[in-house]
Write a protein that holds these residues in place. Structure first.
Motif, PDB file in Angstrom:
ATOM      1  N   GLY A 144      -0.678 -50.602 -11.087  1.00 24.02           N
ATOM      2  CA  GLY A 144       0.715 -50.850 -10.702  1.00 24.02           C
ATOM      3  C   GLY A 144       1.650 -51.003 -11.898  1.00 24.02           C
ATOM      4  N   ILE A 145       2.936 -50.887 -11.624  1.00 24.89           N
ATOM      5  CA  ILE A 145       3.948 -51.072 -12.683  1.00 24.89           C
ATOM      6  C   ILE A 145       4.959 -52.124 -12.215  1.00 24.89           C
ATOM      7  CG2 ILE A 145       3.714 -48.704 -13.551  1.00 24.89           C
ATOM      8  CD1 ILE A 145       6.420 -48.086 -12.109  1.00 24.89           C
ATOM      9  N   PRO A 146       5.625 -52.811 -13.148  1.00 24.16           N
ATOM     10  CA  PRO A 146       6.631 -53.790 -12.719  1.00 24.16           C
ATOM     11  C   PRO A 146       7.914 -53.099 -12.262  1.00 24.16           C
ATOM     12  CG  PRO A 146       6.394 -53.789 -15.120  1.00 24.16           C
ATOM     13  CD  PRO A 146       5.406 -52.800 -14.603  1.00 24.16           C
ATOM     14  N   TYR A 147       8.286 -53.287 -10.999  1.00 20.73           N
ATOM     15  CA  TYR A 147       9.519 -52.671 -10.493  1.00 20.73           C
ATOM     16  C   TYR A 147      10.712 -53.607 -10.654  1.00 20.73           C
ATOM     17  CZ  TYR A 147       7.379 -48.483  -8.486  1.00 20.73           C
ATOM     18  OH  TYR A 147       6.748 -47.268  -8.323  1.00 20.73           O
ATOM     19  N   TYR A 148      10.445 -54.865 -10.922  1.00 16.72           N
ATOM     20  CA  TYR A 148      11.555 -55.788 -11.178  1.00 16.72           C
ATOM     21  C   TYR A 148      11.146 -56.755 -12.293  1.00 16.72           C
ATOM     22  CZ  TYR A 148       8.715 -58.270  -7.765  1.00 16.72           C
ATOM     23  OH  TYR A 148       7.653 -58.811  -7.103  1.00 16.72           O
ATOM     24  N   LYS A 149      12.160 -57.442 -12.851  1.00 18.63           N
ATOM     25  CA  LYS A 149      11.941 -58.167 -14.114  1.00 18.63           C
ATOM     26  C   LYS A 149      10.813 -59.192 -14.081  1.00 18.63           C
ATOM     27  CE  LYS A 149      16.508 -57.627 -16.058  1.00 18.63           C
ATOM     28  NZ  LYS A 149      17.311 -57.358 -14.848  1.00 18.63           N
ATOM     29  N   LYS A 150      10.735 -59.987 -13.020  1.00 15.21           N
ATOM     30  CA  LYS A 150       9.729 -61.051 -13.046  1.00 15.21           C
ATOM     31  C   LYS A 150       8.390 -60.647 -12.427  1.00 15.21           C
ATOM     32  CE  LYS A 150      12.953 -64.835 -13.417  1.00 15.21           C
ATOM     33  NZ  LYS A 150      13.863 -65.667 -12.639  1.00 15.21           N
TER      34      LYS A 150
END
Ligand code: LLP
Length: 404
Positions: free
Chosen positions: A235-241
């Motif tokens: 997975g990848i971070p779609y939002y900052k936190k």
């Protein structure tokens, strides 16, 4: 991709310039980011020296596939179309795996003729069909069997594939039967156990669980697999936190099972290679206000980017030009299509937007353009690749005459 003097840039090129030149909605990719992702992926798994096959379903743009191929990656394909596309992109057959739960005889036959690395089968009847075709062609085919490890990937339910109620792979019992069957067959050469438990996985524990099952079943089968194909799903971070996947722990768990065998690992990453390389630039057509909120009606819609409508997925929307003026009310970003699900996101804190302003929809490189459609006879947007200060149209905007 960042702001310079309050304007959004893709490498050396201002997003507003791209929008003026190529119009909106518009997919733009950064070459530098792609290169960075491939290096990071290779680095994360360096100690395993795996074969990396890019999952073409995430993005099948021919130029991007050529670039990905130049970094030495192979391809994971799921249809004759994808197989044809990657061959056209110059990816060598010996670096291609063919996955998918329902490959037709025509597709299997095409794959046998192309002499690809592996055909990963997902049912007993598919193995039998492959054997029949191989026998007719007097060929021996290299085969993988996809195991359903009955592991919950703990991701969005609609992109989870590893539980026993999912349609993917075969159960432990069928897997072991098929190993025995393959051992006796003159036309199939069983080379690989494959698994893929889901997509957008940010927690290493489901992978650990899946590996324990894989380990147990390989031992039980008493068979020497040349390859263990662990699929993709990182997975990848779609939002900052957002959390991020702990690659070290994943590698540790893989090494633990590899102590027992000499198999080569195959990965099929899609999103982790291409997801954060792309943005969708869109223009505000209308601002439609009520007392409580405003609808920001964009020229991009669910046909251009399906993920929010299809999975409730979130893609951050940011302004192309930053100002200090805040809207002071809730904004709902929507497309112009006559469906309530044609909605991208809601924001309680956004800067004030006016008609003709541009916005950037983030992280759309994976399953963005590849899932797009012509719903409402809307034209698919163009794709632009940015390399430093250079821009290259890698897919033209569709024309009405292509469709009507
Ligand atoms: N290998 C197999 C057998 C797969 O089914 C998939 C994805 C991959 C590899 C690549 O997975 P990735 O590394 O990209 O997570 N359209 C959904 C994602 C569906 C994924 C389907 N299979 C989305 O937009 O989130």
């Amino acid at each position: 991709m960042k702001y310079i003097n309050k304007n959004f840039y893709i490498e050396g090129v201002k997003a507003s310039k791209l929008a003026n030149k190529f119009h909106t909605p518009l997919y733009c990719y950064s070459y530098k980011k792609l290169k960075e992702n491939i290096y990071n992926f290779k680095n994360n798994f360096r100690s395993l020296n795996p074969i990396i096959c890019f999952a073409v379903k995430a993005n099948s743009n021919l130029t991007l596939l050529k670039e990905i191929g130049k970094f030495g990656l192979g391809a994971d394909v799921v249809s004759m179309g994808e197989l044809t596309q990657v061959l056209k992109a110059g990816i060598k057959p010996k670096k291609i795996v063919f996955s998918g739960v329902g490959k037709t005889s025509e597709e299997l036959s095409f794959a046998i003729d192309k002499k690809i690395l592996l055909i990963n089968t997902e049912s007993k009847n598919e193995v039998l069909e492959l054997e029949r075709l191989a026998k007719n062609k007097k060929r021996i085919v290299n085969l993988g069997i996809r195991l359903n490890p009955n592991t919950d990937a703990k991701t969005l339910s609609k992109i989870s594939t590893g539980k026993k109620e999912d349609k993917f792979g075969v159960s432990e019992k069928v897997f072991l039967e098929l190993v025995k069957y393959a051992e006796k067959s003159k036309y199939i050469n069983l080379k690989c156990l494959s698994v893929h438990i889901g997509s957008q996985i940010l927690n290493h524990r489901p992978y650990e669980k899946m590996l324990k099952v894989v380990d147990r079943i390989i031992k039980k089968s008493n068979y020497k697999f040349d390859f263990i194909d662990l699929g993709g799903g990182m997975g990848i971070p779609y939002y900052k936190k957002s959390k991020t996947l702990n690659y070290k722990k994943y590698v540790f768990a893989i090494k633990k099972i590899l102590k027992n065998y000499k198999s080569k690992i195959i990965f099929e990453p899609g999103r982790s290679i291409i997801g954060n390389t792309g943005v969708l630039i869109s223009k505000v057509i209308y601002v439609k206000s009520s007392s409580k909120k405003s609808f920001i009606i964009l020229d991009a819609a669910m046909n251009d980017l399906m993920r929010p409508a299809l999975y409730g997925a979130e893609h951050e929307i940011i302004p192309e030009k930053k100002t200090n003026q805040f809207a002071g009310k809730t904004y709902e970003f929507v497309g112009p299509i006559c469906e309530s699900t044609d909605k991208f996101m809601t924001s309680k804190k956004f800067q004030k937007l006016s008609e003709k302003d541009l916005v950037i929809i983030s992280d759309v490189g994976a399953y963005g353009m590849s899932l797009s459609s012509n719903y409402n006879i809307r034209l698919k947007p163009p794709e632009i690749l940015v390399k430093g200060y250079k821009t290259n149209i890698i897919k033209k905007r569709q024309k009405l005459k292509d469709l009507i």
